[in-house]
Design a protein around this motif. Structure first.
Motif, mmCIF file in Angstrom:
data_model
loop_
_atom_site.group_PDB
_atom_site.id
_atom_site.type_symbol
_atom_site.label_atom_id
_atom_site.label_comp_id
_atom_site.label_asym_id
_atom_site.label_seq_id
_atom_site.Cartn_x
_atom_site.Cartn_y
_atom_site.Cartn_z
ATOM 1 N N GLY A 99 0.834 -1.201 0.000
ATOM 2 C CA GLY A 99 0.000 0.000 0.000
ATOM 3 C C GLY A 99 0.870 1.252 0.000
ATOM 4 N N GLY A 100 0.311 2.345 -0.456
ATOM 5 C CA GLY A 100 0.996 3.630 -0.375
ATOM 6 C C GLY A 100 2.155 3.822 -1.331
ATOM 7 N N VAL A 101 2.181 3.063 -2.431
ATOM 8 C CA VAL A 101 3.311 3.185 -3.361
ATOM 9 C C VAL A 101 3.004 4.078 -4.569
ATOM 10 C CG1 VAL A 101 4.304 0.950 -2.708
ATOM 11 C CG2 VAL A 101 2.695 1.069 -4.628
ATOM 12 N N GLY A 102 1.750 4.522 -4.675
ATOM 13 C CA GLY A 102 1.396 5.403 -5.785
ATOM 14 C C GLY A 102 0.494 4.769 -6.834
ATOM 15 N N LYS A 103 -0.128 3.656 -6.515
ATOM 16 C CA LYS A 103 -1.038 3.022 -7.491
ATOM 17 C C LYS A 103 -2.184 3.962 -7.878
ATOM 18 C CE LYS A 103 -1.920 -0.586 -4.835
ATOM 19 N NZ LYS A 103 -0.861 -0.460 -3.844
ATOM 20 N N THR A 104 -2.893 4.435 -6.847
ATOM 21 C CA THR A 104 -4.083 5.241 -7.123
ATOM 22 C C THR A 104 -3.717 6.568 -7.778
ATOM 23 O OG1 THR A 104 -5.258 4.163 -5.322
ATOM 24 C CG2 THR A 104 -6.080 6.323 -6.010
ATOM 25 N N THR A 105 -2.648 7.188 -7.300
ATOM 26 C CA THR A 105 -2.197 8.462 -7.874
ATOM 27 C C THR A 105 -1.833 8.278 -9.346
ATOM 28 O OG1 THR A 105 -1.373 9.037 -5.682
ATOM 29 C CG2 THR A 105 -0.551 10.350 -7.536
ATOM 30 N N MET A 162 7.346 9.080 -6.188
ATOM 31 C CA MET A 162 7.813 9.784 -4.984
ATOM 32 C C MET A 162 9.331 9.889 -4.943
ATOM 33 S SD MET A 162 4.986 8.482 -2.242
ATOM 34 C CE MET A 162 3.926 7.290 -3.034
ATOM 35 N N LEU A 221 0.388 16.761 -5.962
ATOM 36 C CA LEU A 221 -0.181 15.440 -6.281
ATOM 37 C C LEU A 221 -0.946 14.875 -5.086
ATOM 38 C CD1 LEU A 221 2.760 13.733 -8.219
ATOM 39 C CD2 LEU A 221 0.501 14.290 -9.160
ATOM 40 N N ALA A 222 -0.450 15.169 -3.887
ATOM 41 C CA ALA A 222 -1.117 14.662 -2.688
ATOM 42 C C ALA A 222 -2.371 15.471 -2.360
ATOM 43 C CB ALA A 222 -0.140 14.683 -1.514
ATOM 44 N N ILE A 277 8.380 9.821 -11.256
ATOM 45 C CA ILE A 277 7.410 10.775 -10.714
ATOM 46 C C ILE A 277 7.989 11.358 -9.418
ATOM 47 C CG2 ILE A 277 5.033 11.122 -9.919
ATOM 48 C CD1 ILE A 277 5.251 10.136 -12.868
ATOM 49 N N PRO A 278 8.198 12.671 -9.366
ATOM 50 C CA PRO A 278 8.799 13.256 -8.161
ATOM 51 C C PRO A 278 7.790 13.298 -7.012
ATOM 52 C CG PRO A 278 8.105 14.990 -9.656
ATOM 53 C CD PRO A 278 7.839 13.685 -10.364
ATOM 54 N N ARG A 279 8.322 13.383 -5.813
ATOM 55 C CA ARG A 279 7.453 13.696 -4.678
ATOM 56 C C ARG A 279 6.997 15.141 -4.871
ATOM 57 N NH1 ARG A 279 6.201 11.587 0.062
ATOM 58 N NH2 ARG A 279 7.574 9.786 -0.064
ATOM 59 N N ASN A 280 5.700 15.364 -4.876
ATOM 60 C CA ASN A 280 5.169 16.688 -5.178
ATOM 61 C C ASN A 280 3.874 16.869 -4.400
ATOM 62 O OD1 ASN A 280 3.189 18.135 -7.655
ATOM 63 N ND2 ASN A 280 4.915 19.227 -6.787
HETATM 64 N N1 LIG Z 1 4.420 11.660 -6.289
HETATM 65 C C1 LIG Z 1 3.800 11.903 -5.127
HETATM 66 N N2 LIG Z 1 4.143 13.011 -4.386
HETATM 67 C C2 LIG Z 1 3.554 13.247 -3.200
HETATM 68 N N3 LIG Z 1 2.613 12.475 -2.661
HETATM 69 C C3 LIG Z 1 2.226 11.367 -3.341
HETATM 70 C C4 LIG Z 1 2.805 11.039 -4.604
HETATM 71 N N4 LIG Z 1 2.231 9.890 -5.039
HETATM 72 C C5 LIG Z 1 1.338 9.530 -4.104
HETATM 73 N N5 LIG Z 1 1.334 10.406 -3.069
HETATM 74 C C6 LIG Z 1 0.541 10.325 -1.837
HETATM 75 O O1 LIG Z 1 0.970 9.170 -1.125
HETATM 76 C C7 LIG Z 1 -0.139 8.462 -0.596
HETATM 77 C C8 LIG Z 1 -0.181 7.051 -1.186
HETATM 78 O O2 LIG Z 1 -0.363 7.130 -2.584
HETATM 79 P P1 LIG Z 1 -1.458 6.249 -3.343
HETATM 80 O O3 LIG Z 1 -1.410 6.632 -4.782
HETATM 81 O O4 LIG Z 1 -2.780 6.361 -2.656
HETATM 82 O O5 LIG Z 1 -0.858 4.798 -3.148
HETATM 83 P P2 LIG Z 1 -1.546 3.345 -3.241
HETATM 84 O O6 LIG Z 1 -2.746 3.460 -4.137
HETATM 85 O O7 LIG Z 1 -0.479 2.472 -3.815
HETATM 86 O O8 LIG Z 1 -1.910 2.950 -1.859
HETATM 87 C C9 LIG Z 1 -1.370 9.288 -0.929
HETATM 88 O O9 LIG Z 1 -1.666 10.119 0.159
HETATM 89 C C10 LIG Z 1 -0.932 10.123 -2.125
HETATM 90 O O10 LIG Z 1 -1.631 11.349 -2.208
#
Ligand SMILES: Nc1ncnc2c1ncn2[C@@H]1O[C@H](COP(=O)(O)OP(=O)(O)O)[C@@H](O)[C@H]1O
Ligand SMILES: [Mg+2]
Length: 259
Positions: A12-18, A186, A220-221, A214-217
């Motif tokens: 979880g939290g790796v950026g799938k949904t984003t 990130m 995006l959050a 994809i940078p931490r930004n």
């Molecule tokens: N490139 C990014 N920069 C900053 N925050 C990010 C970035 N990608 C994702 N996040 C944040 O990190 C958290 C986890 O990302 P998310 O896409 O929901 O992951 P997953 O779907 O894999 O669980 C969320 O709060 C999201 O807004």
């Protein structure tokens, strides 16, 4: 016929949904017809695209449990032109258990996706962070997998399990399944760690790793809390530019793969 991809990493939290929301939005802006399907009980893709999870009549849950349901009935428009969604509902949390008793329990999404392909260029399925029946349904239904990996110390932890899950599904349920690509998220250019992670993931996946990172930004959050993709929320942000570049590379790499 459209191509179906699962955005998959059991962490979880790796950026799938984003990645699901923003890659889809960037492709839609380029005129591609895109459908995202949310099968994560948390429903972050659904809320992130501005769809309220209350009072939804038919969702991916109904699609999984009711094989008489016309998949088109579950599709909603988003605020982005060319971008549609099949939303998630909280009922999905119980679906893992309900599915066990249903006939063809691993292939229920495959049937639905088959009927939707004709209407879209791309169908992206946002997977939950687990290896249960929901994820297996996604991996059985799609052509290929897109893997987001977070630039962190434990980046490669779980990757061998991820690859063996794909192998397992390939052997038993979906012989043609392949990894379309791996996208690093990130990334923080100021830290050595981020650069080391890029090297390690490159060593593991070779040319399957996209050169765009994809940078931490922070934008995006923030965007999901406004129910908007980054391309609408802040199109000039570093995050928006990175996802635009990624969409372009994604399309070019597809041509190289020859499909
Ligand atoms: N490139 C990014 N920069 C900053 N925050 C990010 C970035 N990608 C994702 N996040 C944040 O990190 C958290 C986890 O990302 P998310 O896409 O929901 O992951 P997953 O779907 O894999 O669980 C969320 O709060 C999201 O807004
Ligand atoms: Mg998610």
């Amino acid at each position: 016929m459209g191509k179906a991809l699962a955005i998959f990493n059991q962490k979880g939290g790796v950026g799938k949904t984003t990645t699901n929301i923003n890659l889809s939005a960037c492709l839609a802006l380029r005129g591609k017809k895109v459908l995202v399907m949310d099968i994560d009980p948390q429903g972050n893709t659904t809320s992130g695209l501005g769809i309220s999870k209350k009072n939804l009549e038919s969702t991916s849950y109904e699609l999984l449990v009711d094989d008489k349901l016309n998949p088109l009935k579950t599709v909603l428009r988003t605020s982005v032109e060319n971008l549609d969604i099949i939303p998630a509902s909280v009922d999905l949390a119980g679906a893992e258990i309900e599915l066990v008793q249903l006939e063809g329990r691993e292939k229920r999404l495959k049937r639905a996706i088959g009927k939707l392909r004709a209407y879209y260029d791309y169908i992206f399925i946002d997977c939950p962070p687990s290896l249960g029946l929901l994820t297996i349904n996604a991996l059985t239904a799609v052509d290929c997998v897109l893997v987001p990996i977070q630039c962190e110390f434990y980046a490669l932890e779980g990757v061998s399990q991820l690859v063996s899950t794909i192998d397992l599904v390939r052997r038993s349920l979906n012989p043609d399944l392949y990894i379309e690509g791996v996208i690093l998220s990130m990334f923080d250019g100021r830290t050595n760690l981020s650069h080391q992670v890029v090297q390690e993931v490159k060593k593991y996946f070779g040319d399957r790793l996209y050169s765009t990172v994809i940078p931490r930004n922070v934008r995006l959050a923030e965007a999901p809390s406004y129910g908007l993709p980054i391309t609408t929320y802040d199109p000039r942000s570093a995050g928006a530019k990175a996802y635009q570049r990624f969409a372009e590379e994604f399309l070019n790499a597809e041509v190289k793969h020859g499909d």
